[in-house]
Design a protein around this motif. Structure first.
Motif, short mmCIF file in Angstrom:
data_model
loop_
_atom_site.label_atom_id
_atom_site.label_comp_id
_atom_site.label_asym_id
_atom_site.label_seq_id
_atom_site.Cartn_x
_atom_site.Cartn_y
_atom_site.Cartn_z
N SER A 154 51.93 43.40 35.30
CA SER A 154 51.85 42.01 34.81
C SER A 154 50.56 41.74 34.04
N GLY A 155 49.71 42.74 33.92
CA GLY A 155 48.46 42.57 33.19
C GLY A 155 47.38 41.83 33.96
N LEU A 156 47.52 41.81 35.31
CA LEU A 156 46.55 41.08 36.14
C LEU A 156 45.68 42.04 36.96
N GLY A 157 45.60 43.29 36.48
CA GLY A 157 44.86 44.32 37.21
C GLY A 157 43.38 44.04 37.36
N SER A 158 42.82 43.16 36.51
CA SER A 158 41.39 42.83 36.60
C SER A 158 41.19 41.38 37.05
N ASN A 159 42.26 40.72 37.44
CA ASN A 159 42.17 39.32 37.83
C ASN A 159 41.41 39.17 39.15
N VAL A 161 41.35 36.78 41.48
CA VAL A 161 42.13 36.33 42.64
C VAL A 161 42.97 37.47 43.20
N ALA A 162 43.69 38.16 42.30
CA ALA A 162 44.58 39.25 42.73
C ALA A 162 43.77 40.42 43.31
N CYS A 163 42.68 40.79 42.65
CA CYS A 163 41.88 41.94 43.11
C CYS A 163 41.21 41.69 44.46
N SER A 164 40.70 40.47 44.65
CA SER A 164 40.07 40.15 45.95
C SER A 164 41.09 40.25 47.07
N SER A 165 42.32 39.81 46.79
CA SER A 165 43.39 39.90 47.79
C SER A 165 43.77 41.36 48.06
N LEU A 166 43.79 42.17 47.01
CA LEU A 166 44.12 43.60 47.17
C LEU A 166 43.06 44.32 48.00
N ILE A 167 41.79 44.00 47.77
CA ILE A 167 40.71 44.60 48.57
C ILE A 167 40.92 44.30 50.05
N ASP A 168 41.24 43.03 50.32
CA ASP A 168 41.47 42.61 51.71
C ASP A 168 42.68 43.33 52.31
N MET A 169 43.75 43.46 51.52
CA MET A 169 44.98 44.10 52.01
C MET A 169 44.74 45.57 52.35
N TYR A 170 44.09 46.31 51.43
CA TYR A 170 43.82 47.73 51.69
C TYR A 170 42.88 47.89 52.89
N GLY A 171 41.95 46.94 53.03
CA GLY A 171 41.05 46.98 54.18
C GLY A 171 41.79 46.78 55.48
N LYS A 172 42.71 45.81 55.51
CA LYS A 172 43.50 45.54 56.72
C LYS A 172 44.41 46.72 57.06
N CYS A 173 44.78 47.49 56.05
CA CYS A 173 45.64 48.67 56.27
C CYS A 173 44.82 49.93 56.49
N LEU A 181 37.82 51.39 45.36
CA LEU A 181 38.20 51.70 43.97
C LEU A 181 38.51 50.42 43.19
N ILE A 182 39.23 49.49 43.83
CA ILE A 182 39.56 48.23 43.17
C ILE A 182 38.28 47.43 42.94
N PHE A 183 37.42 47.37 43.95
CA PHE A 183 36.16 46.64 43.83
C PHE A 183 35.33 47.17 42.67
N ASP A 184 35.21 48.50 42.58
CA ASP A 184 34.41 49.13 41.52
C ASP A 184 35.03 48.95 40.14
N SER A 185 36.36 48.79 40.08
CA SER A 185 37.04 48.66 38.79
C SER A 185 37.00 47.24 38.22
N MET A 186 36.56 46.29 39.04
CA MET A 186 36.55 44.89 38.60
C MET A 186 35.47 44.64 37.54
N CYS A 187 35.89 43.99 36.44
CA CYS A 187 34.94 43.68 35.36
C CYS A 187 33.94 42.61 35.80
N THR A 188 34.45 41.61 36.46
CA THR A 188 33.59 40.55 37.00
C THR A 188 33.94 40.36 38.48
N ARG A 189 32.91 40.01 39.25
CA ARG A 189 33.12 39.79 40.69
C ARG A 189 32.49 38.46 41.06
#
Length: 380
Positions: A154-159, A161-173, A181-189
């Motif tokens: 969907s082109g939201l790989g650097s978004n 909101v979405a990335c912060s949620s993904l970090i949390d999800m992978y952490g919980k799993c 990897l997601i955290f490091d790939s983020m253009c802005t945090r």
């Protein structure tokens, strides 16, 4: 004839404009009322007025009605309203999904998304964040990865909101490397994405990495830590048993004015107890106006661990008097206290009361405490 036609056209335009202003003002009025509804009676009354005003098919008004019912924990009303909508947009779908997640039904949110995929409505970053949160609660890595793939498509790989949620999800799993990897790939945090990564390390027994990242965030001066980040940093110190780092982090808490937060105070109670400073832990504990089961349990376990069995039992009795329901970890603490204080009869009495009186089923860790207690007095 042209003059009549012109007048008729002008009157028609004025009528349409008048209707437009009427509906706009009416909608604004109802939205304001829905946002302040405090009970189901006022919500259903406003709902009735929305229908009478001819706005029952208006997507904007109906979305606010759905959110009002969700806020009042009446998800069945929200679902019925959603089912009757002739035109649903991404807000309609996402609101109901978020409602199911917040009310402990993450699977329903995922089912709703499956239905949404059969429509022309496209998900946005908030839809994905809601779905990822559902996967976090379920610790469902397989579906989480599928949602992640859709985020990328969907082109939201650097978004943010979405990335912060993904970090949390992978952490919980428990997939910390993928979260990083997601955290490091983020253009802005922002503070949320930093907090998600620090929390991921803290919750996965990687306290050193959590504190290192916390230090990096403070040196970056991007923003001030919020109470969620501070809580994770304190928890990291607790997991490491690092009193020095704990005191430094406590200093940051005081400097930023978060010491009054019950959540942070509970984390500080736990941290000082795990670092062996039970007296200091007790001082912070007594500053919490309405302590929940969490700080009580931290104090009970900490006191038991350092040979203060009587204090543990006093705190447990205080909990009972205040009608605070103990959990399974609370009982590990009091049973441990009985074991190390030689209070065999009290320990057996507590074990017997767990299920019937407190609704906590004893498991292996509780029976281990009892076996240790009996062994210490020679009742093998």
């Amino acid at each position: 004839m042209n003059l009549v036609t012109s007048l008729s056209s002008s009157l028609s335009r004025q009528h349409k404009l008048s209707l437009f202003h009427f509906h706009t003002n009416t909608k604004a009025h109802f939205v304001a009322k829905l946002q302040t509804c405090k009970d189901l009676t006022s919500a259903t009354s406003t709902h009735s007025n929305v229908v009478k005003s001819g706005l029952s098919n208006d997507t904007f008004a109906t979305n606010h009605l759905i959110n009002c019912y969700l806020r009042l924990f009446t998800i069945d009303h929200a679902q019925k309203l959603f089912d009757e909508m002739p035109h649903r947009n991404v807000v309609s779908w996402t609101s109901l999904m978020a409602g199911y997640v917040s009310q402990g039904q993450p699977n329903m949110a995922l089912c709703l998304f499956h239905q949404m995929q059969g429509t022309l409505v496209l998900p946005n970053e908030f839809t994905f964040a809601t779905l990822i949160n559902a996967c976090s609660i379920l610790a469902n890595l397989e579906i989480g990865r599928r949602i992640h793939a859709l985020v990328e498509v969907s082109g939201l790989g650097s978004n943010l909101v979405a990335c912060s949620s993904l970090i949390d999800m992978y952490g919980k799993c428990n997939h910390v490397d993928e979260a990083r990897l997601i955290f490091d790939s983020m253009c802005t945090r922002n503070v949320v994405s930093w907090t998600s990564m620090i929390t991921t390390y803290s919750q996965n027994a990687q306290g050193h990495h959590a504190l290192q990242l916390f230090k990096e965030f403070n040196h970056s001066r991007l923003d001030k830590p919020n109470h969620f980040m501070l809580c994770s940093a304190v928890s990291a110190c607790a997991s490491l048993g690092s009193l020095g780092s704990g005191k430094i982090t406590h200093g940051v808490v005081i400097r930023l004015g978060h010491e009054a937060s019950d959540v942070i105070a509970s984390a500080l109670v736990d941290m000082y107890a795990k670092c062996g400073c039970v007296n200091y832990s007790a001082k912070i504990f007594r500053r919490i106006q309405n302590p929940s089961v969490i700080p009580y349990t931290s104090m009970i376990v900490g006191a038991a661990k350092y040979g203060l069995g009587i204090l543990s039992l006093q705190l447990f009795q205080e909990m009972v008097v205040r009608r605070i329901k103990p959990n399974d970890i609370t009982f590990v603490g009091v049973l441990h206290a009985c074991s190390h204080s030689g209070l065999v009869d009290k320990g057996l009495e507590l074990l017997d009361s767990m299920d019937g009186k407190y609704g906590v089923t004893p498991d292996a860790k509780h029976y281990t405490c009892i076996a240790d207690m009996l062994g210490r007095v020679g009742r093998i």
